[in-house]
Design a protein around this motif. Structure first.
Motif, PDB file in Angstrom:
ATOM      1  N   LEU A 199       6.001   3.220   0.819  1.00 45.08           N
ATOM      2  CA  LEU A 199       5.356   2.217  -0.001  1.00 45.08           C
ATOM      3  C   LEU A 199       5.559   0.758   0.896  1.00 45.08           C
ATOM      4  O   LEU A 199       6.883   0.559   0.850  1.00 45.08           O
ATOM      5  N   GLY A 200       4.476   0.313   1.464  1.00 43.21           N
ATOM      6  CA  GLY A 200       4.823  -1.085   2.135  1.00 43.21           C
ATOM      7  C   GLY A 200       5.418  -0.310   3.637  1.00 43.21           C
ATOM      8  O   GLY A 200       5.130   0.949   3.916  1.00 43.21           O
ATOM      9  N   ASP A 201       6.047  -1.055   4.507  1.00 46.55           N
ATOM     10  CA  ASP A 201       6.529  -0.777   5.808  1.00 46.55           C
ATOM     11  C   ASP A 201       7.883  -0.270   5.775  1.00 46.55           C
ATOM     12  O   ASP A 201       8.613   0.183   6.820  1.00 46.55           O
ATOM     13  N   ASP A 202       8.629  -0.533   4.426  1.00 49.74           N
ATOM     14  CA  ASP A 202      10.150  -0.459   4.507  1.00 49.74           C
ATOM     15  C   ASP A 202      10.640   0.572   3.416  1.00 49.74           C
ATOM     16  O   ASP A 202      11.751   0.577   3.173  1.00 49.74           O
ATOM     17  N   PHE A 203       9.837   1.467   3.166  1.00 50.29           N
ATOM     18  CA  PHE A 203      10.060   2.457   1.997  1.00 50.29           C
ATOM     19  C   PHE A 203       9.619   3.475   2.094  1.00 50.29           C
ATOM     20  O   PHE A 203       8.153   3.572   2.171  1.00 50.29           O
ATOM     21  N   TYR A 204      10.130   4.959   2.163  1.00 54.22           N
ATOM     22  CA  TYR A 204       9.352   6.382   2.010  1.00 54.22           C
ATOM     23  C   TYR A 204      10.145   6.942   1.141  1.00 54.22           C
ATOM     24  O   TYR A 204      11.311   6.886   0.841  1.00 54.22           O
ATOM     25  N   ASP A 205       9.384   8.154   0.701  1.00 51.54           N
ATOM     26  CA  ASP A 205      10.200   9.142   0.004  1.00 51.54           C
ATOM     27  C   ASP A 205       9.493  10.298   0.097  1.00 51.54           C
ATOM     28  O   ASP A 205       8.316  10.572   0.374  1.00 51.54           O
ATOM     29  N   PRO A 228       0.887  -1.261   0.124  1.00 52.24           N
ATOM     30  CA  PRO A 228      -0.067  -0.168  -0.036  1.00 52.24           C
ATOM     31  C   PRO A 228       0.875   1.271   0.124  1.00 52.24           C
ATOM     32  O   PRO A 228       2.031   1.410   0.527  1.00 52.24           O
ATOM     33  N   PHE A 229       0.264   2.358  -0.780  1.00 49.93           N
ATOM     34  CA  PHE A 229       0.640   3.787  -0.565  1.00 49.93           C
ATOM     35  C   PHE A 229       0.281   4.478   0.762  1.00 49.93           C
ATOM     36  O   PHE A 229      -0.911   4.337   0.812  1.00 49.93           O
TER      37      PHE A 229
END
Length: 658
Positions: free
Chosen positions: A174-180, A135-136
């Motif tokens: 994006l999911g629990d382990d990537f952010y931007d 999920p976003f």
């Protein structure tokens, strides 16, 4: 409570913080299911972003073109996460990853080089993220938290430092382990990305500045349906076959030489014939329409461009040179430095012209003008020079030196609409002659402009009325006018549906005032003429680049640099081949005689590669019957034909531009 206005004008009330998903659900369950985002007060938002103020909402589904930006922006984040996974969380530094009109890209700072062979494994990793439907999630963060989250991401830190103190800073998970760092919008989850493809890898300077670090840019595209992706990829393959840079070399039309300077075109004999044929057509069309040909200098004083306003609004795109007036026996500078600092101080600064309009105005001003003289229509094939960043240069399509079929019309206000319509008629003849489709746009007042609001309104209305009376459909593009006036831009569509910059018509009430241009009206008073800037082809270089790709190098007979080639079966028939050659030459046909030794099959293949419209085979049978065996690139094997009949056929095609 807040009010939400829908496209049909109806208004619904919701509690502050309502989402697009919830609004869609109140309208229809099917819309709730298919909503992928919305346009809220002119800005794209995603389905789960809370709306806190009243405004206009248009809910988007996959059928809306704007929804592709949401899909593709989301795909760029999936790409970034996949690259981080493959090449290492700490090794990969993220720059930016926007959507584009054709797809998306992401810029990375990575120690190791990524090649196009690596795109497959990156796609595989992206597919895993998509399959998992990660999920976003949007999160508003404080500046302090943002700086902490991106402490190891130098490009993100630079972007954060440029945000105003009161700016809302958002990140997307994006999911629990990537952010931007991102303003969005995005789809609800990665599983909504059904059809995507990574296309290429290229170098790109951070923020497009060659003084910055070179990054690695991965390009891709995404569509809602696989069939749409397949159609797009087919168009890309077709575009590769039509690439004017490849065909330009194959057909020996032009070249560009770094040792001479980037973005400067050298026309070879074949290209010169093609260009001159087009220019001859345009010359005759201008003459029929009452234009007078002029020639103006390439170099003019910088002060002239200050008067015109180009210096203030366009100087970053101009070339300037110091010119020192000197006696014949005075030595200037030395071998290492052309001008000394003292000489530069006393130099007059000149600009290499980026436009032709000030020069045409000076010709107009060279003598008194009466209302009886107007309209006055000048045109020239004016070569201009504009500074384009080296990274943006692209064959004939984006160059630093190019020629415009540039024209300027000085007319009385009451003549304006008729003159615009006359230019439109000329444009339609151009498009019909070269078998081109088009889309018409009107560009309105930009953020930076000269002149009064009243002048801009008058000029814009004149363009609109001219189009309406001629029955043309058009689009309004807000803020896309030139700094000196509104314009009609006509986007040309090629054989595979791509849009190209083409003819332009611009109404200008400002330059006549800046240059104090006038005419004496019938009442004896001085009046300002209206100035119409217009280019029918626009850039001749870009127009020829368009034609090369539109025709895939196989030009209609009247344009082809070599219209026919004579191929003797053997040297025994060379005398007859020479007779055919002289007959066609006398008839004005651009013909070549392939008198090189070699097999006929090789000569035919060579003519095919060079896309020569007609191959004329001569042998014993043809010599005895005084005929030629005709092969047409378009029609195939035409058969045997008497020489006089062949000449008539070719002349008819040329004269009628078939």
């Amino acid at each position: 409570m807040i009010e939400i206005r829908l496209p049909d004008g109806s208004i619904m009330e919701f509690e502050k913080g309502v989402t697009v998903k919830e609004i869609a659900g109140k309208i229809a369950k099917s819309l709730e299911k298919n909503a992928v985002g919305a346009v809220f007060n002119g800005e794209l938002i995603d389905t789960l972003t809370p709306i806190k103020v009243s405004g206009d909402v248009k809910i988007l589904t996959a059928k809306d073109e704007d929804s592709l930006h949401i899909l593709r922006h989301s795909a760029s984040h999936v790409l970034a996460k996949a690259v981080k996974r493959i090449y290492g969380e700490d090794s990969v530094k993220l720059a930016i990853g926007p959507s584009t009109s054709e797809g998306f890209y992401y810029d990375f700072d990575i120690p190791e080089s990524i090649s196009e062979e690596d795109l497959g494994k990156i796609e595989e990793e992206m597919s895993k993220i998509i399959k998992a439907k990660e999920p976003f999630k949007r999160e508003v963060v404080s500046r302090e938290k943002a700086l902490e989250l991106f402490k190891n991401e130098p490009y993100k830190l630079e972007l954060i430092s440029e945000l105003s103190d009161d700016a809302e800073i958002t990140i997307y998970w994006l999911g629990d382990d990537f952010y931007d760092l991102c303003r969005g919008p995005h789809v609800e989850h990665a599983g909504m990305i059904k059809a995507f493809k990574l296309l290429s890898v290229a170098g790109a300077y951070w923020r497009g500045d060659s003084r910055n670090r070179m990054l690695q840019r991965i390009y891709g595209t995404a569509f809602w349906k696989k069939s749409q992706l397949d159609e797009y990829l087919h168009r890309l393959e077709e575009a590769k076959k039509r690439d004017h840079r490849i065909l330009g070399k194959q057909l020996d039309l032009f070249s560009i030489h770094e040792e001479a300077g980037p973005g400067l075109v050298f026309w070879h004999p074949n290209g010169a014939i093609l260009r001159q044929t087009i220019e001859n057509w345009a010359e005759e069309e201008h003459r029929k329409r009452g234009y007078e040909r002029v020639y103006t200098p390439h170099l003019m004083k910088a002060e002239l461009w200050k008067t015109s306003g180009h210096y203030d609004f366009y100087k970053e795109n101009m070339f300037f040179v110091p010119v020192v007036e000197h006696d014949e026996d005075e030595k200037l500078g030395n071998e290492e430095i052309p001008l000394t600092p003292e000489e530069i101080k006393r130099a007059n600064w000149y600009a290499v012209k980026p436009m032709n309009c000030p020069a045409h105005i000076l010709i107009y001003k060279s003598q008194p003008r009466s209302y009886r003289d107007l309209p006055i229509r000048y045109f020239e094939f004016g070569t201009v020079y504009r500074y384009e960043k080296s990274g943006s240069l692209h064959g004939l399509l984006r160059v630093r030196g190019f020629t415009q079929d540039d024209g300027h019309i000085f007319c009385r206000p009451e003549q304006l609409k008729e003159e615009i319509q006359s230019v439109l008629d000329y444009v339609m003849d151009l498009l019909s002659t070269f078998k081109l489709d088009y889309v018409i746009n009107i560009g309105t007042k930009p953020e930076k402009y000269i002149g009064t609001d009243e002048q801009w309104e008058h000029a814009t209305n004149s363009l609109i009325e001219a189009l309406k009376e001629r029955g043309f459909d058009y689009n309004i593009v807000e803020g896309d006018g030139a700094f000196y006036g509104p314009k009609i831009d006509i986007a040309v569509l090629d054989a595979i549906g791509r849009k190209w910059d083409g003819p332009t018509i611009q109404v200008d009430f400002n330059l006549p005032e800046r240059f104090d241009v006038h005419y004496v009206d019938r009442d004896g008073e001085k009046k300002r003429p209206v100035l119409v800037h217009r280019a029918i082809m626009g850039s001749v270089e870009r127009f020829i680049g368009l034609l090369i790709e539109h025709y895939a190098g196989l030009f209609p007979l009247w344009l082809a640099p070599v219209q026919a080639v004579i191929i003797p079966i053997s040297d025994k028939y060379m005398n007859y081949a020479d007779e055919v050659y002289r007959k066609l030459k006398e008839a004005g046909i651009r013909v070549k005689l392939d008198d090189e030794s070699g097999k006929v099959g090789f000569k035919i293949r060579k003519a095919e590669v060079h896309k020569i419209p007609y191959m004329l085979i001569v042998g014993q049978k043809e010599q005895e019957s005084r005929t030629v065996s005709v092969r047409s690139k378009k029609e195939g094997d035409v058969g045997s034909m008497p020489l006089d009949k062949l000449v008539d056929k070719l002349k008819f095609e040329i004269e009628n531009k078939i």
